[in-house]
Design a protein around this motif. Structure first.
Motif, short mmCIF file in Angstrom:
data_model
loop_
_atom_site.label_atom_id
_atom_site.label_comp_id
_atom_site.label_asym_id
_atom_site.label_seq_id
_atom_site.Cartn_x
_atom_site.Cartn_y
_atom_site.Cartn_z
N VAL A 61 -22.33 -4.93 0.69
CA VAL A 61 -22.54 -6.25 0.07
C VAL A 61 -23.51 -6.11 -1.11
CG1 VAL A 61 -23.59 -8.53 0.42
CG2 VAL A 61 -22.01 -7.61 2.14
N TYR A 116 -26.05 -14.56 10.34
CA TYR A 116 -24.82 -14.21 9.61
C TYR A 116 -24.01 -15.45 9.26
CZ TYR A 116 -25.50 -9.21 9.96
OH TYR A 116 -25.99 -7.93 9.82
N ALA A 120 -23.12 -16.10 5.45
CA ALA A 120 -21.71 -16.24 5.07
C ALA A 120 -21.49 -17.58 4.36
CB ALA A 120 -20.80 -16.13 6.30
N ALA A 123 -22.82 -17.20 0.91
CA ALA A 123 -21.91 -16.36 0.12
C ALA A 123 -20.71 -17.17 -0.35
CB ALA A 123 -21.46 -15.15 0.93
N LYS A 124 -20.18 -18.00 0.53
CA LYS A 124 -19.03 -18.85 0.17
C LYS A 124 -19.43 -19.83 -0.93
CE LYS A 124 -15.42 -21.67 2.17
NZ LYS A 124 -14.88 -22.31 3.36
N LEU A 132 -17.96 -11.95 1.20
CA LEU A 132 -17.70 -12.84 2.33
C LEU A 132 -16.94 -12.18 3.47
CD1 LEU A 132 -18.15 -15.65 3.48
CD2 LEU A 132 -16.08 -16.40 2.29
N LEU A 135 -19.26 -10.02 5.58
CA LEU A 135 -20.20 -10.81 6.38
C LEU A 135 -19.49 -11.47 7.56
CD1 LEU A 135 -22.07 -12.36 3.36
CD2 LEU A 135 -22.98 -10.62 4.93
N LEU A 136 -18.28 -11.95 7.34
CA LEU A 136 -17.52 -12.59 8.42
C LEU A 136 -17.11 -11.57 9.48
CD1 LEU A 136 -15.34 -15.13 6.41
CD2 LEU A 136 -17.35 -15.62 7.84
N GLU A 137 -16.84 -10.34 9.08
CA GLU A 137 -16.51 -9.29 10.03
C GLU A 137 -17.70 -9.03 10.97
OE1 GLU A 137 -15.09 -4.60 10.13
OE2 GLU A 137 -15.15 -5.64 8.21
N THR A 138 -18.88 -8.96 10.40
CA THR A 138 -20.08 -8.76 11.22
C THR A 138 -20.32 -9.96 12.12
OG1 THR A 138 -21.06 -7.26 9.61
CG2 THR A 138 -22.56 -8.33 11.15
N LEU A 139 -20.16 -11.16 11.59
CA LEU A 139 -20.33 -12.36 12.40
C LEU A 139 -19.40 -12.34 13.61
CD1 LEU A 139 -21.57 -15.18 12.85
CD2 LEU A 139 -19.84 -16.09 11.28
#
Length: 165
Positions: A61, A116, A120, A123-124, A132, A135-139
């Motif tokens: 990121v 997160y 996210a 970021a959006k 994004l 970050l969503l993968e980690t969330l």
């Protein structure tokens, strides 16, 4: 550096969770060794691998956005890690300690899920389309870990219920 813009806030929050993940990567092996339930120890070991991947994602990121993280220490994670140390030192090894370790780990997951989720959303809002998905993968991983911990807690309670008195 004062936080005046959404981008400042994004960088601050990303820096904070980066510190949190680094702290967890040091704490997870200790949690694994302290647990008596092999499934719980394995969950901590698996989450260590995931945490290392999450740190790498934050690095991506940073690279994708061309930003620099702040050198800060996540005080919230520092407190949660300290709570884990206290559990290890004060609760005898066994099912009660395992239950306490699960509870502590879930506190960590809930903190990370909130962090997160916020990052996210920022970021959006900032239009960081390349960051994004990372970050969503980690969330999603953090939510899945929380679910695994819930299942381990429930399994531990069922096992306790059928133990001979």
């Amino acid at each position: 550096m004062p936080i005046k813009t959404l981008e400042d806030l994004f960088i601050h929050e990303l820096s904070d969770i980066y510190s949190a993940e680094k702290q967890m990567s040091k704490a997870l092996p200790r949690l694994s060794r302290a647990s008596t339930n092999p499934d719980l120890a394995a969950a901590f070991d698996t989450h260590l691998e995931e945490t290392q991947g999450q740190i790498e994602r934050i690095d991506k990121v940073v690279e994708v956005l061309g930003i620099r993280l702040k050198r800060i220490k996540c005080a919230a994670m520092e407190g949660l890690v300290e709570e884990g140390k206290e559990v290890i030192e004060s609760v005898e090894k066994g099912p009660v300690r395992d239950a306490a370790l699960i509870g502590g780990a879930q506190k960590v997951e809930h903190y990370e899920i909130a962090s997160y989720g916020t990052i996210a959303a920022l970021a959006k809002e900032l239009g960081y389309k390349d960051a994004l998905p990372l970050l969503l993968e980690t969330l999603a991983e953090e939510k899945a870990t929380d679910e695994k911990l819930t299942l381990l807690a429930k399994a531990g309670q069922k096992a306790k219920a059928v133990e001979p008195a």
